[in-house]
Motif scaffolding. Structure first.
Motif, PDB file in Angstrom:
ATOM      1  N   ASN A 176      -5.829  10.788  -5.670  1.00 23.11           N
ATOM      2  CA  ASN A 176      -6.773   9.885  -6.333  1.00 23.11           C
ATOM      3  C   ASN A 176      -7.312   8.815  -5.395  1.00 23.11           C
ATOM      4  O   ASN A 176      -8.215   8.075  -5.761  1.00 23.11           O
ATOM      5  CB  ASN A 176      -6.121   9.213  -7.549  1.00 23.11           C
ATOM      6  N   LEU A 177      -6.743   8.716  -4.211  1.00 28.08           N
ATOM      7  CA  LEU A 177      -7.282   7.786  -3.214  1.00 28.08           C
ATOM      8  C   LEU A 177      -8.511   8.447  -2.598  1.00 28.08           C
ATOM      9  O   LEU A 177      -8.493   8.933  -1.486  1.00 28.08           O
ATOM     10  CB  LEU A 177      -6.213   7.457  -2.163  1.00 28.08           C
ATOM     11  N   TRP A 178      -9.568   8.472  -3.364  1.00 28.72           N
ATOM     12  CA  TRP A 178     -10.740   9.294  -3.071  1.00 28.72           C
ATOM     13  C   TRP A 178     -11.538   8.836  -1.861  1.00 28.72           C
ATOM     14  O   TRP A 178     -12.190   9.646  -1.221  1.00 28.72           O
ATOM     15  CB  TRP A 178     -11.633   9.390  -4.297  1.00 28.72           C
ATOM     16  N   LYS A 179     -11.505   7.565  -1.497  1.00 32.99           N
ATOM     17  CA  LYS A 179     -12.285   7.132  -0.331  1.00 32.99           C
ATOM     18  C   LYS A 179     -11.684   7.656   0.962  1.00 32.99           C
ATOM     19  O   LYS A 179     -12.398   8.116   1.844  1.00 32.99           O
ATOM     20  CB  LYS A 179     -12.392   5.613  -0.280  1.00 32.99           C
ATOM     21  N   THR A 180     -10.388   7.561   1.083  1.00 29.78           N
ATOM     22  CA  THR A 180      -9.698   8.032   2.290  1.00 29.78           C
ATOM     23  C   THR A 180      -8.375   8.645   1.866  1.00 29.78           C
ATOM     24  O   THR A 180      -7.342   7.988   1.909  1.00 29.78           O
ATOM     25  CB  THR A 180      -9.426   6.880   3.277  1.00 29.78           C
ATOM     26  N   THR A 181      -8.406   9.866   1.418  1.00 27.94           N
ATOM     27  CA  THR A 181      -7.165  10.524   1.009  1.00 27.94           C
ATOM     28  C   THR A 181      -6.271  10.689   2.240  1.00 27.94           C
ATOM     29  O   THR A 181      -6.619  11.417   3.162  1.00 27.94           O
ATOM     30  CB  THR A 181      -7.453  11.900   0.372  1.00 27.94           C
ATOM     31  N   PRO A 182      -5.142   9.985   2.252  1.00 26.85           N
ATOM     32  CA  PRO A 182      -4.269  10.074   3.420  1.00 26.85           C
ATOM     33  C   PRO A 182      -3.510  11.397   3.446  1.00 26.85           C
ATOM     34  O   PRO A 182      -3.343  12.054   2.421  1.00 26.85           O
ATOM     35  CB  PRO A 182      -3.299   8.908   3.213  1.00 26.85           C
ATOM     36  N   THR A 183      -3.057  11.750   4.627  1.00 23.46           N
ATOM     37  CA  THR A 183      -2.169  12.896   4.725  1.00 23.46           C
ATOM     38  C   THR A 183      -0.886  12.550   3.977  1.00 23.46           C
ATOM     39  O   THR A 183      -0.615  11.371   3.699  1.00 23.46           O
ATOM     40  CB  THR A 183      -1.806  13.209   6.189  1.00 23.46           C
ATOM     41  N   VAL A 184      -0.104  13.548   3.672  1.00 22.60           N
ATOM     42  CA  VAL A 184       1.182  13.310   3.011  1.00 22.60           C
ATOM     43  C   VAL A 184       2.020  12.353   3.847  1.00 22.60           C
ATOM     44  O   VAL A 184       2.611  11.401   3.328  1.00 22.60           O
ATOM     45  CB  VAL A 184       1.933  14.641   2.770  1.00 22.60           C
ATOM     46  N   GLU A 185       2.040  12.580   5.155  1.00 23.19           N
ATOM     47  CA  GLU A 185       2.865  11.752   6.035  1.00 23.19           C
ATOM     48  C   GLU A 185       2.405  10.298   6.031  1.00 23.19           C
ATOM     49  O   GLU A 185       3.221   9.374   5.974  1.00 23.19           O
ATOM     50  CB  GLU A 185       2.829  12.315   7.468  1.00 23.19           C
ATOM     51  N   ARG A 186       1.083  10.059   6.087  1.00 20.59           N
ATOM     52  CA  ARG A 186       0.562   8.690   6.086  1.00 20.59           C
ATOM     53  C   ARG A 186       0.795   8.017   4.732  1.00 20.59           C
ATOM     54  O   ARG A 186       1.073   6.827   4.664  1.00 20.59           O
ATOM     55  CB  ARG A 186      -0.917   8.679   6.450  1.00 20.59           C
ATOM     56  N   PHE A 187       0.692   8.784   3.657  1.00 20.39           N
ATOM     57  CA  PHE A 187       0.932   8.245   2.327  1.00 20.39           C
ATOM     58  C   PHE A 187       2.385   7.798   2.202  1.00 20.39           C
ATOM     59  O   PHE A 187       2.675   6.678   1.762  1.00 20.39           O
ATOM     60  CB  PHE A 187       0.595   9.318   1.281  1.00 20.39           C
ATOM     61  N   ILE A 188       3.305   8.655   2.621  1.00 25.76           N
ATOM     62  CA  ILE A 188       4.731   8.318   2.556  1.00 25.76           C
ATOM     63  C   ILE A 188       5.041   7.137   3.471  1.00 25.76           C
ATOM     64  O   ILE A 188       5.802   6.236   3.101  1.00 25.76           O
ATOM     65  CB  ILE A 188       5.600   9.548   2.899  1.00 25.76           C
ATOM     66  N   ASP A 189       4.424   7.102   4.641  1.00 23.71           N
ATOM     67  CA  ASP A 189       4.627   5.985   5.564  1.00 23.71           C
ATOM     68  C   ASP A 189       4.162   4.669   4.931  1.00 23.71           C
ATOM     69  O   ASP A 189       4.832   3.644   5.056  1.00 23.71           O
ATOM     70  CB  ASP A 189       3.883   6.236   6.877  1.00 23.71           C
ATOM     71  N   ALA A 190       3.037   4.700   4.237  1.00 19.56           N
ATOM     72  CA  ALA A 190       2.533   3.492   3.567  1.00 19.56           C
ATOM     73  C   ALA A 190       3.509   3.031   2.481  1.00 19.56           C
ATOM     74  O   ALA A 190       3.756   1.829   2.323  1.00 19.56           O
ATOM     75  CB  ALA A 190       1.156   3.747   2.972  1.00 19.56           C
ATOM     76  N   LEU A 191       4.077   3.981   1.744  1.00 21.25           N
ATOM     77  CA  LEU A 191       5.068   3.620   0.727  1.00 21.25           C
ATOM     78  C   LEU A 191       6.277   2.957   1.380  1.00 21.25           C
ATOM     79  O   LEU A 191       6.767   1.926   0.903  1.00 21.25           O
ATOM     80  CB  LEU A 191       5.500   4.856  -0.061  1.00 21.25           C
ATOM     81  N   GLN A 192       6.739   3.539   2.479  1.00 24.79           N
ATOM     82  CA  GLN A 192       7.905   2.979   3.177  1.00 24.79           C
ATOM     83  C   GLN A 192       7.588   1.583   3.701  1.00 24.79           C
ATOM     84  O   GLN A 192       8.397   0.663   3.551  1.00 24.79           O
ATOM     85  CB  GLN A 192       8.336   3.883   4.321  1.00 24.79           C
ATOM     86  N   GLN A 193       6.419   1.398   4.292  1.00 22.81           N
ATOM     87  CA  GLN A 193       6.052   0.091   4.834  1.00 22.81           C
ATOM     88  C   GLN A 193       5.922  -0.962   3.743  1.00 22.81           C
ATOM     89  O   GLN A 193       6.032  -2.154   4.020  1.00 22.81           O
ATOM     90  CB  GLN A 193       4.760   0.193   5.634  1.00 22.81           C
TER      91      GLN A 193
END
Length: 152
Positions: free
Chosen positions: A117-134
């Motif tokens: 649903n992050l339609w402007k810049t759908t992150p890769t799975v790895e970047r999405f998980i990294d953002a959650l961790q950060q």
């Protein structure tokens, strides 16, 4: 409480348009109308918490018959103050990790949709998980790393 989270998010993310926050609030209210708690102000004065400015949160939890307050601010919601109301507090990281343990397929499906649903810049799975961790979701991020079902 909607005003509070919107005000805090707007202050911490100046590039985020207020219209987007309003739209998010309106979608939340439409999807979960029973979660929109009203008429709890009369309880606030009788509640005791370390930070009196947080009493409205407990009042809303009691009025809405919630069993958990999910917050990063655990020190201001100690167990001994919540116990009489049969409410506990839990960090978002613990809450999501326990939610995964109880409903793994539903949670993974929801997380996958949230990323997409992050339609402007759908992150890769790895970047999405990294953002959650950060953002403090360390245990939850580790759990997602181990879950291949999140991948496209």
């Amino acid at each position: 409480m909607h005003d509070e989270w919107m005000r805090n998010l707007a202050a911490n993310t100046p590039a985020l348009p207020i219209e987007r926050l309003i739209a998010t609030r309106d979608r939340m209210k439409a999807v979960l109308p029973e979660a929109d708690v009203a008429n709890c102000a009369s309880l606030v004065a009788d509640l005791e918490l370390p930070d009196p400015g947080d009493r409205h949160v407990l009042a809303a939890a009691v009025t809405g018959k919630a069993s958990i307050i999910v917050t990063w601010n655990l020190k201001d919601f100690p167990a001994q103050d919540l116990r009489p109301y049969r409410v506990t507090s839990q960090s978002p990281d613990d809450f999501l990790t326990e939610l995964h343990a109880a409903f793994p397929d539903a949670l993974i499906s929801s997380v996958k949709r949230a990323r997409l649903n992050l339609w402007k810049t759908t992150p890769t799975v790895e970047r999405f998980i990294d953002a959650l961790q950060q953002n403090g979701l360390k245990k939850f991020a580790r759990m997602l790393c181990q879950n291949i079902a999140l991948r496209d």
